[in-house]
Design a protein around this motif. Structure first.
Motif, PDB file in Angstrom:
ATOM      1  N   PHE A 130     -26.474   6.980   8.371  1.00  0.00           N
ATOM      2  CA  PHE A 130     -26.223   8.118   9.600  1.00  0.00           C
ATOM      3  C   PHE A 130     -25.957   9.407   8.814  1.00  0.00           C
ATOM      4  N   ARG A 131     -24.980   9.381   7.604  1.00  0.00           N
ATOM      5  CA  ARG A 131     -24.840  10.564   7.006  1.00  0.00           C
ATOM      6  C   ARG A 131     -25.962  11.290   6.720  1.00  0.00           C
ATOM      7  N   THR A 132     -27.118  10.516   6.055  1.00  0.00           N
ATOM      8  CA  THR A 132     -28.345  11.292   5.708  1.00  0.00           C
ATOM      9  C   THR A 132     -29.116  12.083   6.970  1.00  0.00           C
ATOM     10  N   LEU A 133     -28.752  11.681   8.169  1.00  0.00           N
ATOM     11  CA  LEU A 133     -29.390  12.184   9.437  1.00  0.00           C
ATOM     12  C   LEU A 133     -28.339  13.150   9.853  1.00  0.00           C
ATOM     13  N   ASP A 134     -27.056  13.170   9.566  1.00  0.00           N
ATOM     14  CA  ASP A 134     -26.155  13.897  10.365  1.00  0.00           C
ATOM     15  C   ASP A 134     -25.839  15.175   9.307  1.00  0.00           C
ATOM     16  N   ALA A 135     -27.215  15.943   9.313  1.00  0.00           N
ATOM     17  CA  ALA A 135     -27.070  17.289   8.383  1.00  0.00           C
ATOM     18  C   ALA A 135     -25.934  17.937   8.521  1.00  0.00           C
ATOM     19  N   SER A 136     -25.443  18.076   9.794  1.00  0.00           N
ATOM     20  CA  SER A 136     -24.472  19.137  10.076  1.00  0.00           C
ATOM     21  C   SER A 136     -23.044  18.451   9.564  1.00  0.00           C
ATOM     22  N   GLY A 137     -22.965  17.051   9.272  1.00  0.00           N
ATOM     23  CA  GLY A 137     -21.802  16.547   8.909  1.00  0.00           C
ATOM     24  C   GLY A 137     -20.777  16.315   9.939  1.00  0.00           C
ATOM     25  N   THR A 138     -21.107  16.164  11.364  1.00  0.00           N
ATOM     26  CA  THR A 138     -20.254  16.129  12.452  1.00  0.00           C
ATOM     27  C   THR A 138     -19.738  14.975  12.454  1.00  0.00           C
ATOM     28  N   GLY A 139     -20.220  13.773  12.247  1.00  0.00           N
ATOM     29  CA  GLY A 139     -19.772  12.392  12.173  1.00  0.00           C
ATOM     30  C   GLY A 139     -19.677  11.742  13.517  1.00  0.00           C
ATOM     31  N   PHE A 140     -20.495  12.561  14.621  1.00  0.00           N
ATOM     32  CA  PHE A 140     -20.658  12.214  16.014  1.00  0.00           C
ATOM     33  C   PHE A 140     -21.952  11.737  16.361  1.00  0.00           C
ATOM     34  N   PRO A 141     -22.051  10.875  17.239  1.00  0.00           N
ATOM     35  CA  PRO A 141     -23.500  10.409  17.673  1.00  0.00           C
ATOM     36  C   PRO A 141     -24.497  11.523  17.652  1.00  0.00           C
ATOM     37  N   LEU A 142     -25.697  10.868  17.227  1.00  0.00           N
ATOM     38  CA  LEU A 142     -27.066  11.895  17.223  1.00  0.00           C
ATOM     39  C   LEU A 142     -27.820  11.415  18.573  1.00  0.00           C
ATOM     40  N   LEU A 143     -28.503  12.317  19.066  1.00  0.00           N
ATOM     41  CA  LEU A 143     -29.767  12.169  19.859  1.00  0.00           C
ATOM     42  C   LEU A 143     -30.962  12.265  19.362  1.00  0.00           C
ATOM     43  N   VAL A 144     -31.840  11.252  19.787  1.00  0.00           N
ATOM     44  CA  VAL A 144     -33.255  11.658  19.255  1.00  0.00           C
ATOM     45  C   VAL A 144     -34.104  11.820  20.544  1.00  0.00           C
ATOM     46  N   GLY A 145     -34.679  13.252  20.605  1.00  0.00           N
ATOM     47  CA  GLY A 145     -35.494  13.540  21.624  1.00  0.00           C
ATOM     48  C   GLY A 145     -36.774  13.960  21.269  1.00  0.00           C
ATOM     49  N   THR A 146     -37.689  14.272  22.527  1.00  0.00           N
ATOM     50  CA  THR A 146     -38.954  14.225  22.426  1.00  0.00           C
ATOM     51  C   THR A 146     -39.276  16.021  22.363  1.00  0.00           C
ATOM     52  N   VAL A 147     -39.896  16.760  21.574  1.00  0.00           N
ATOM     53  CA  VAL A 147     -40.201  18.014  21.372  1.00  0.00           C
ATOM     54  C   VAL A 147     -41.400  18.332  22.517  1.00  0.00           C
ATOM     55  N   PRO A 148     -40.806  19.263  23.416  1.00  0.00           N
ATOM     56  CA  PRO A 148     -41.947  19.442  24.663  1.00  0.00           C
ATOM     57  C   PRO A 148     -42.891  20.377  24.176  1.00  0.00           C
ATOM     58  N   ASP A 149     -44.030  20.193  24.769  1.00  0.00           N
ATOM     59  CA  ASP A 149     -45.144  21.023  24.532  1.00  0.00           C
ATOM     60  C   ASP A 149     -45.030  22.426  24.761  1.00  0.00           C
ATOM     61  N   ALA A 150     -45.591  23.148  23.834  1.00  0.00           N
ATOM     62  CA  ALA A 150     -45.313  24.728  24.058  1.00  0.00           C
ATOM     63  C   ALA A 150     -46.610  25.087  24.139  1.00  0.00           C
ATOM     64  N   PRO A 151     -47.080  25.677  25.128  1.00  0.00           N
ATOM     65  CA  PRO A 151     -48.704  25.861  25.602  1.00  0.00           C
ATOM     66  C   PRO A 151     -48.920  27.173  25.042  1.00  0.00           C
ATOM     67  N   PRO A 152     -50.035  27.575  24.828  1.00  0.00           N
ATOM     68  CA  PRO A 152     -50.148  29.001  24.368  1.00  0.00           C
ATOM     69  C   PRO A 152     -50.209  29.819  25.541  1.00  0.00           C
ATOM     70  N   ILE A 153     -49.871  31.193  25.176  1.00  0.00           N
ATOM     71  CA  ILE A 153     -49.812  32.271  26.199  1.00  0.00           C
ATOM     72  C   ILE A 153     -51.087  33.046  26.280  1.00  0.00           C
ATOM     73  N   ASP A 154     -51.284  33.522  27.423  1.00  0.00           N
ATOM     74  CA  ASP A 154     -52.421  34.523  27.508  1.00  0.00           C
ATOM     75  C   ASP A 154     -51.616  35.837  27.441  1.00  0.00           C
ATOM     76  N   LEU A 155     -51.718  36.493  26.278  1.00  0.00           N
ATOM     77  CA  LEU A 155     -51.232  38.031  26.323  1.00  0.00           C
ATOM     78  C   LEU A 155     -51.860  39.132  26.994  1.00  0.00           C
ATOM     79  N   SER A 156     -53.200  38.516  27.505  1.00  0.00           N
ATOM     80  CA  SER A 156     -53.621  39.593  28.302  1.00  0.00           C
ATOM     81  C   SER A 156     -53.345  39.487  29.709  1.00  0.00           C
TER      82      SER A 156
END
Length: 253
Positions: free
Chosen positions: A83-109
């Motif tokens: 847990f300490r390895t994953l808790d990079a901020s040293g909070t000692g508090f439970p961590l959440l694992v989430g899914t990175v949402p898609d970041a679609p390309p923008i049409d700058l035109s």
């Protein structure tokens, strides 16, 4: 908490190794997952955006007692060293694992919709602070150029304080693509016109270059400067951008 957690004790466990890879941008991109830490941010994220998360990591099941957890959220107990390895901020508090949402390309035109940020900041701390200011001052669309920090890097998440979940993050390509963008472009430059006298359009893109380099000299932008006492040579990129975001916010309320 009624569900008994799964226990992981070995650093060679494949699931743990996957989570460990999320501490770096390469792992974030490969796995499409992220780790959220924080005494305030974890409970807030669970309450407001529960669908984004798959796993709660604890060192002791007691940590999650009394929590209202969404159906389907897995609880995993890690050995303290893991847990300490994953808790990079040293909070000692439970961590959440989430899914990175898609970041679609923008049409700058296409022209901007309200105030949009075009960002090349490579430091995750700076990017996180910028995202927090963007959410505070109504810049809901943030366009990340090639080379920008990963918006779900642990340092970026910590600095943003859950702002990522309030914003639409888009991929913007390279500087050459910004050259062809439709609509007004604004950048901050010590040699630019006085920001205090600028009449902000409602629909505009504010462009931020890399730390220390700024935006390319050939970029067709309206360059603005922030008047200061002159006691320091320049403002931090995120601080300067926050001033500009506030200026647009107050001009278009």
């Amino acid at each position: 908490m009624t569900r008994p957690p799964r226990l992981i004790e070995s650093p060679q466990n494949p699931q743990f190794k996957l989570w460990e890879s999320l501490l770096e941008s390469r792992g974030l991109k490969k796995q499409g997952k992220f780790l959220l830490a924080g005494l305030k941010t974890v409970p807030e994220a669970l309450a407001r955006w529960p669908e984004r998360f798959s796993t709660l990591l604890v060192t002791d099941p007691v940590q999650a007692e009394g929590w209202r957890l969404p159906a389907g959220l897995e609880i995993v107990q890690l050995a303290p060293a893991l847990f300490r390895t994953l808790d990079a901020s040293g909070t000692g508090f439970p961590l959440l694992v989430g899914t990175v949402p898609d970041a679609p390309p923008i049409d700058l035109s296409q022209p901007p919709q309200g105030l949009e940020l075009v960002c090349a900041l490579g430091d995750p701390n700076n990017l996180g602070a910028l995202l927090r200011s963007a959410a505070a001052f109504g810049a809901r669309r943030v366009i990340l150029l090639d080379g920008a920090a990963h918006p779900y890097h642990p340092k970026c998440l910590r600095a943003a304080s859950n702002a990522q979940f309030e914003l639409t993050l888009l991929r913007g390509g390279r500087w050459e693509d910004v050259n062809r963008a439709a609509g007004p472009l604004v950048a901050l430059d010590a040699g630019g016109a006085d920001l205090a006298a600028y009449r902000w359009p409602r629909d505009v893109r504010l462009v931020l270059g890399e730390e220390g380099q700024g935006v390319p000299a050939t970029l067709p932008v309206q360059r603005l400067s922030i008047p200061t006492t002159g006691a320091v040579e320049s403002l931090n990129a995120t601080v300067a951008a926050s001033v500009a975001l506030f200026s647009h916010f107050t001009a278009n309320r």
